[in-house]
Design a protein around this motif. Sequence first.
Motif, mmCIF file in Angstrom:
data_model
loop_
_atom_site.group_PDB
_atom_site.id
_atom_site.type_symbol
_atom_site.label_atom_id
_atom_site.label_comp_id
_atom_site.label_asym_id
_atom_site.label_seq_id
_atom_site.Cartn_x
_atom_site.Cartn_y
_atom_site.Cartn_z
ATOM 1 N N TRP A 73 42.534 45.133 42.693
ATOM 2 C CA TRP A 73 41.219 45.172 42.032
ATOM 3 C C TRP A 73 40.118 45.413 43.063
ATOM 4 O O TRP A 73 39.262 46.273 42.890
ATOM 5 C CB TRP A 73 40.990 43.852 41.293
ATOM 6 C CG TRP A 73 39.616 43.732 40.699
ATOM 7 C CD1 TRP A 73 38.463 43.365 41.346
ATOM 8 C CD2 TRP A 73 39.242 43.998 39.345
ATOM 9 N NE1 TRP A 73 37.408 43.362 40.480
ATOM 10 C CE2 TRP A 73 37.843 43.755 39.240
ATOM 11 C CE3 TRP A 73 39.932 44.402 38.204
ATOM 12 C CZ2 TRP A 73 37.157 43.902 38.060
ATOM 13 C CZ3 TRP A 73 39.241 44.550 37.020
ATOM 14 C CH2 TRP A 73 37.868 44.308 36.946
ATOM 15 N N THR A 76 40.229 49.004 44.583
ATOM 16 C CA THR A 76 39.981 50.154 43.709
ATOM 17 C C THR A 76 38.628 50.104 43.007
ATOM 18 O O THR A 76 38.095 51.147 42.628
ATOM 19 C CB THR A 76 41.076 50.257 42.631
ATOM 20 O OG1 THR A 76 41.153 49.027 41.898
ATOM 21 C CG2 THR A 76 42.427 50.541 43.265
ATOM 22 N N LYS A 77 38.067 48.922 42.835
ATOM 23 C CA LYS A 77 36.819 48.804 42.070
ATOM 24 C C LYS A 77 35.583 48.725 42.959
ATOM 25 O O LYS A 77 34.471 48.821 42.455
ATOM 26 C CB LYS A 77 36.868 47.573 41.158
ATOM 27 C CG LYS A 77 38.097 47.505 40.248
ATOM 28 C CD LYS A 77 38.238 48.743 39.383
ATOM 29 C CE LYS A 77 39.499 48.665 38.519
ATOM 30 N NZ LYS A 77 39.702 49.894 37.707
ATOM 31 N N TYR A 78 35.772 48.537 44.260
ATOM 32 C CA TYR A 78 34.630 48.388 45.150
ATOM 33 C C TYR A 78 34.804 49.276 46.382
ATOM 34 O O TYR A 78 35.923 49.573 46.795
ATOM 35 C CB TYR A 78 34.471 46.927 45.603
ATOM 36 C CG TYR A 78 34.284 45.961 44.465
ATOM 37 C CD1 TYR A 78 33.049 45.814 43.843
ATOM 38 C CD2 TYR A 78 35.352 45.188 44.005
ATOM 39 C CE1 TYR A 78 32.883 44.919 42.784
ATOM 40 C CE2 TYR A 78 35.194 44.297 42.954
ATOM 41 C CZ TYR A 78 33.958 44.170 42.354
ATOM 42 O OH TYR A 78 33.800 43.288 41.315
ATOM 43 N N GLU A 154 43.125 53.350 40.519
ATOM 44 C CA GLU A 154 42.219 54.415 40.956
ATOM 45 C C GLU A 154 42.072 55.464 39.857
ATOM 46 O O GLU A 154 40.978 55.971 39.600
ATOM 47 C CB GLU A 154 42.761 55.063 42.229
ATOM 48 C CG GLU A 154 42.640 54.216 43.479
ATOM 49 C CD GLU A 154 41.279 54.327 44.123
ATOM 50 O OE1 GLU A 154 40.370 54.902 43.504
ATOM 51 O OE2 GLU A 154 41.112 53.812 45.246
ATOM 52 N N ARG A 158 36.310 53.218 36.419
ATOM 53 C CA ARG A 158 35.597 51.972 36.160
ATOM 54 C C ARG A 158 34.847 51.970 34.829
ATOM 55 O O ARG A 158 34.156 51.019 34.502
ATOM 56 C CB ARG A 158 34.594 51.708 37.294
ATOM 57 C CG ARG A 158 35.226 51.534 38.662
ATOM 58 C CD ARG A 158 34.193 51.106 39.679
ATOM 59 N NE ARG A 158 33.548 49.859 39.271
ATOM 60 C CZ ARG A 158 32.541 49.293 39.954
ATOM 61 N NH1 ARG A 158 32.072 49.875 41.031
ATOM 62 N NH2 ARG A 158 32.005 48.160 39.531
ATOM 63 N N GLU A 161 35.840 49.022 32.441
ATOM 64 C CA GLU A 161 35.380 47.740 32.968
ATOM 65 C C GLU A 161 33.869 47.589 32.857
ATOM 66 O O GLU A 161 33.355 46.516 32.501
ATOM 67 C CB GLU A 161 35.812 47.587 34.433
ATOM 68 C CG GLU A 161 37.271 47.267 34.620
ATOM 69 C CD GLU A 161 38.100 48.525 34.768
ATOM 70 O OE1 GLU A 161 37.556 49.629 34.520
ATOM 71 O OE2 GLU A 161 39.289 48.412 35.122
ATOM 72 N N GLU A 162 33.134 48.665 33.163
ATOM 73 C CA GLU A 162 31.678 48.602 33.091
ATOM 74 C C GLU A 162 31.210 48.410 31.645
ATOM 75 O O GLU A 162 30.247 47.667 31.392
ATOM 76 C CB GLU A 162 31.074 49.873 33.684
ATOM 77 C CG GLU A 162 31.241 49.956 35.197
ATOM 78 C CD GLU A 162 30.735 51.264 35.763
ATOM 79 O OE1 GLU A 162 30.398 52.170 34.960
ATOM 80 O OE2 GLU A 162 30.674 51.398 36.996
ATOM 81 N N THR A 179 41.831 45.871 32.193
ATOM 82 C CA THR A 179 42.463 46.563 33.314
ATOM 83 C C THR A 179 43.987 46.473 33.266
ATOM 84 O O THR A 179 44.684 47.493 33.292
ATOM 85 C CB THR A 179 41.958 45.990 34.649
ATOM 86 O OG1 THR A 179 40.537 46.066 34.685
ATOM 87 C CG2 THR A 179 42.540 46.768 35.817
#
Length: 267
Positions: A73, A76-78, A154, A158, A161-162, A179
């Motif tokens: 997480w 891949t998300k940050y 990846e 996102r 999630e957003e 996710t």
Amino acid sequence: MMRYALWIVTWALIVLVLLMPPTVVVAEALKTGLAPALASLSDPDAQAAIWLTLEVTVVSVLVNTVFGILAAWVLTKYRFPGRSALLVLVELPLSISPVVSGLVWLLLFGAQGWWGPALEQARIHIAFAVPGIMLATIFVTLPYVVRTLVPLMEQQGRDAEEAAMLAGAGFWNILWRVTLPGARVALFSGVLLTTARAMGEFGAVSVVSGHIPGMTETMPLHIESLYNGYQTVAAFSMATLLAGMAMMAVLLRSAPDWLARRKETQA
């Protein structure tokens, strides 16, 4: 003509490298009959090795599953300074010898190690005990869940999630309901890879365990002890059981693909 030549070479390699070794192991285990093979597995030291292997495998899988999900997480998300270094560190256990990792644990927790004397005074035993075996196994199996989840996460992006975040969902709700459902096949694959690797780990565990029969011998170590003691039937019987357990994990890993193809065929 070239196609048939490649087909023959491929199957020859599969038979030689993949099929012959387990066939020989099973044949050696059963060369005196099924009863002696089963009797060797009921030996107290053999039973202790089996249960210790299962215990270490369960702990390693649980720890690395939780760590792998969270690490994937974050990766891949940050985007953050040091992300590339973190990726390299996660894959470090794949690039160094397991024996080296076992020696590191001895350097840290052994009787002459950095923290060994203090732990001995506190009567905490890590080296040459079950905790050391678990630490060594967790280390060598650390990358598998992360490596299987990162490419898929990846690809997910996102957006979902957003959207969930804007709807007021918290971190855990987003992770478990948004996710992971889309990554369950990759997660399942990583868990099974971790399972197979944990059951068969030898190098790191051999260094840190002390080879104490009935106490710190996992199945691979017990196989070595039996073989060195010329108990070939018992050694190959245990090897057959271990190979069967690992093969089950590998076969289960391919089950989602097989079910998906079957659904497509039926449709």
